[in-house]
Design a protein around this motif. Structure first.
Motif, short mmCIF file in Angstrom:
data_model
loop_
_atom_site.label_atom_id
_atom_site.label_comp_id
_atom_site.label_asym_id
_atom_site.label_seq_id
_atom_site.Cartn_x
_atom_site.Cartn_y
_atom_site.Cartn_z
N SER A 1 -9.34 -7.95 -58.63
CA SER A 1 -9.60 -7.31 -57.34
C SER A 1 -11.03 -7.48 -56.84
N LEU A 2 -11.99 -7.64 -57.74
CA LEU A 2 -13.35 -7.87 -57.28
C LEU A 2 -13.45 -9.23 -56.59
N VAL A 3 -12.74 -10.21 -57.12
CA VAL A 3 -12.68 -11.53 -56.47
C VAL A 3 -11.99 -11.41 -55.11
N ASN A 4 -10.90 -10.62 -55.06
CA ASN A 4 -10.21 -10.38 -53.79
C ASN A 4 -11.18 -9.80 -52.76
N LEU A 5 -11.97 -8.83 -53.20
CA LEU A 5 -12.93 -8.19 -52.31
C LEU A 5 -13.95 -9.22 -51.82
N GLN A 6 -14.48 -10.01 -52.72
CA GLN A 6 -15.50 -10.99 -52.35
C GLN A 6 -14.95 -12.02 -51.38
N GLN A 7 -13.72 -12.45 -51.59
CA GLN A 7 -13.10 -13.39 -50.66
C GLN A 7 -12.95 -12.76 -49.28
N LYS A 8 -12.58 -11.50 -49.25
CA LYS A 8 -12.34 -10.78 -48.01
C LYS A 8 -13.63 -10.61 -47.20
N ILE A 9 -14.73 -10.33 -47.91
CA ILE A 9 -15.98 -10.03 -47.21
C ILE A 9 -16.87 -11.25 -47.03
N GLY A 10 -16.43 -12.40 -47.55
CA GLY A 10 -17.13 -13.65 -47.28
C GLY A 10 -18.35 -13.95 -48.13
N VAL A 11 -18.31 -13.50 -49.39
CA VAL A 11 -19.40 -13.87 -50.31
C VAL A 11 -18.80 -14.71 -51.44
N THR A 12 -19.66 -15.30 -52.25
CA THR A 12 -19.19 -16.13 -53.36
C THR A 12 -18.28 -15.31 -54.28
N ALA A 13 -17.06 -15.80 -54.46
CA ALA A 13 -16.07 -15.06 -55.25
C ALA A 13 -16.22 -15.37 -56.74
N ASP A 14 -17.30 -14.83 -57.31
CA ASP A 14 -17.60 -15.11 -58.72
C ASP A 14 -17.21 -13.97 -59.65
N GLY A 15 -16.67 -12.88 -59.07
CA GLY A 15 -16.25 -11.76 -59.91
C GLY A 15 -17.40 -10.92 -60.46
N ALA A 16 -18.61 -11.17 -59.96
CA ALA A 16 -19.79 -10.40 -60.41
C ALA A 16 -20.25 -9.48 -59.29
N PHE A 17 -20.48 -8.21 -59.63
CA PHE A 17 -20.90 -7.25 -58.61
C PHE A 17 -22.42 -7.13 -58.60
N GLY A 18 -23.03 -7.59 -57.52
CA GLY A 18 -24.48 -7.54 -57.39
C GLY A 18 -24.88 -7.11 -56.00
N PRO A 19 -26.18 -7.16 -55.68
CA PRO A 19 -26.67 -6.70 -54.38
C PRO A 19 -26.00 -7.39 -53.19
N GLY A 20 -25.75 -8.69 -53.33
CA GLY A 20 -25.13 -9.42 -52.22
C GLY A 20 -23.74 -8.91 -51.90
N THR A 21 -22.95 -8.70 -52.95
CA THR A 21 -21.59 -8.19 -52.76
C THR A 21 -21.62 -6.78 -52.20
N LEU A 22 -22.50 -5.94 -52.73
CA LEU A 22 -22.59 -4.56 -52.26
C LEU A 22 -22.95 -4.50 -50.78
N LYS A 23 -23.96 -5.25 -50.37
CA LYS A 23 -24.38 -5.22 -48.96
C LYS A 23 -23.30 -5.75 -48.04
N ALA A 24 -22.64 -6.84 -48.45
CA ALA A 24 -21.59 -7.42 -47.62
C ALA A 24 -20.39 -6.48 -47.52
N ALA A 25 -20.06 -5.81 -48.64
CA ALA A 25 -18.94 -4.86 -48.64
C ALA A 25 -19.26 -3.65 -47.77
N ALA A 26 -20.48 -3.18 -47.83
CA ALA A 26 -20.90 -2.04 -47.00
C ALA A 26 -20.76 -2.40 -45.53
N ALA A 27 -21.17 -3.61 -45.17
CA ALA A 27 -21.08 -4.05 -43.77
C ALA A 27 -19.61 -4.20 -43.36
N TYR A 28 -18.81 -4.78 -44.24
CA TYR A 28 -17.39 -5.03 -43.94
C TYR A 28 -16.64 -3.71 -43.71
#
Length: 204
Positions: free
Chosen positions: A2-29
């Protein structure tokens, strides 16, 4: 995952790692401000084992069943008859509650805990499906363990009016209050505190 699903949805690299980039993009999404994002993702990270478990594991031995679900397994013999059979266990412990029908219906297993905050029970699945206008969830509840993993958790926050607690800021009192509402107690409080503060730093 599901973390990869989230990353694909929000348009960041779908590497399955939760970091600042994923958090900021998810917050915006999801249109979450900094405080809400830090609280929401810290709590879901803890509840899902750092975003690794999005479907309830009910693979208990007899001793575990007696200890955790003693109400439903009052004798050693009964626990022994169900041990290491997750589907059978779910159908028993979740029968005739949370909108589920009797044990033989299979509702317990079909609507077992899924998602970042473990949506559980037919009634809750139906309420979530209605909320996001996705009736297909009722035929395919595994959507909650994948594509709609975080949406189900957002619904939980909305339904239980938890955003107002998030809006109190990144404080120990707010984290404690959220934890009690989500967990029913204070299990994992130190980890939730550490994650919330770390994620708040990422959004600063």
């Amino acid at each position: 995952m599901s973390l990869v699903n989230l990353q694909q949805k929000i348009g960041v690299t779908a590497d399955g790692a939760f970091g600042p980039g994923t958090l900021k993009a998810a917050a915006a999404y999801y249109k979450l401000n900094k405080n809400r994002a830090a609280h929401f993702f810290a709590q879901t990270a803890h509840e899902s084992g750092n975003f690794t478990a999005f479907s309830e594991n009910l693979n208990y031995g007899a001793k575990g069943l007696r200890g955790i679900f003693g109400k439903y397994f009052p004798t050693d013999a009964m626990a022994k008859a169900y041990e290491r059979q997750p589907q059978k266990i779910a159908n028993r412990v979740y029968a005739s509650r949370m909108g589920n029908s009797v044990e033989a219906s299979g509702d317990g297993w079909k609507f077992r805990g899924r998602g970042a905050l473990q949506l559980t029970g037919k009634a809750n699945y139906q309420a979530f499906a209605d909320y996001i206008d996705r009736p297909d969830i009722m035929d395919n509840p595994n959507l909650v363990a994948g594509e709609l993993c975080f949406e189900s958790a957002l619904w939980f926050f909305d339904k239980n009016k938890l955003w107002s607690i998030c809006d109190q800021g990144i404080t120990d009192a707010a984290i404690l209050a959220l934890t009690k509402r989500i967990n029913g107690g204070t299990h994992g409080l130190d980890d939730r505190m550490a994650k919330t503060k770390k994620y708040a730093g990422w959004t600063a």
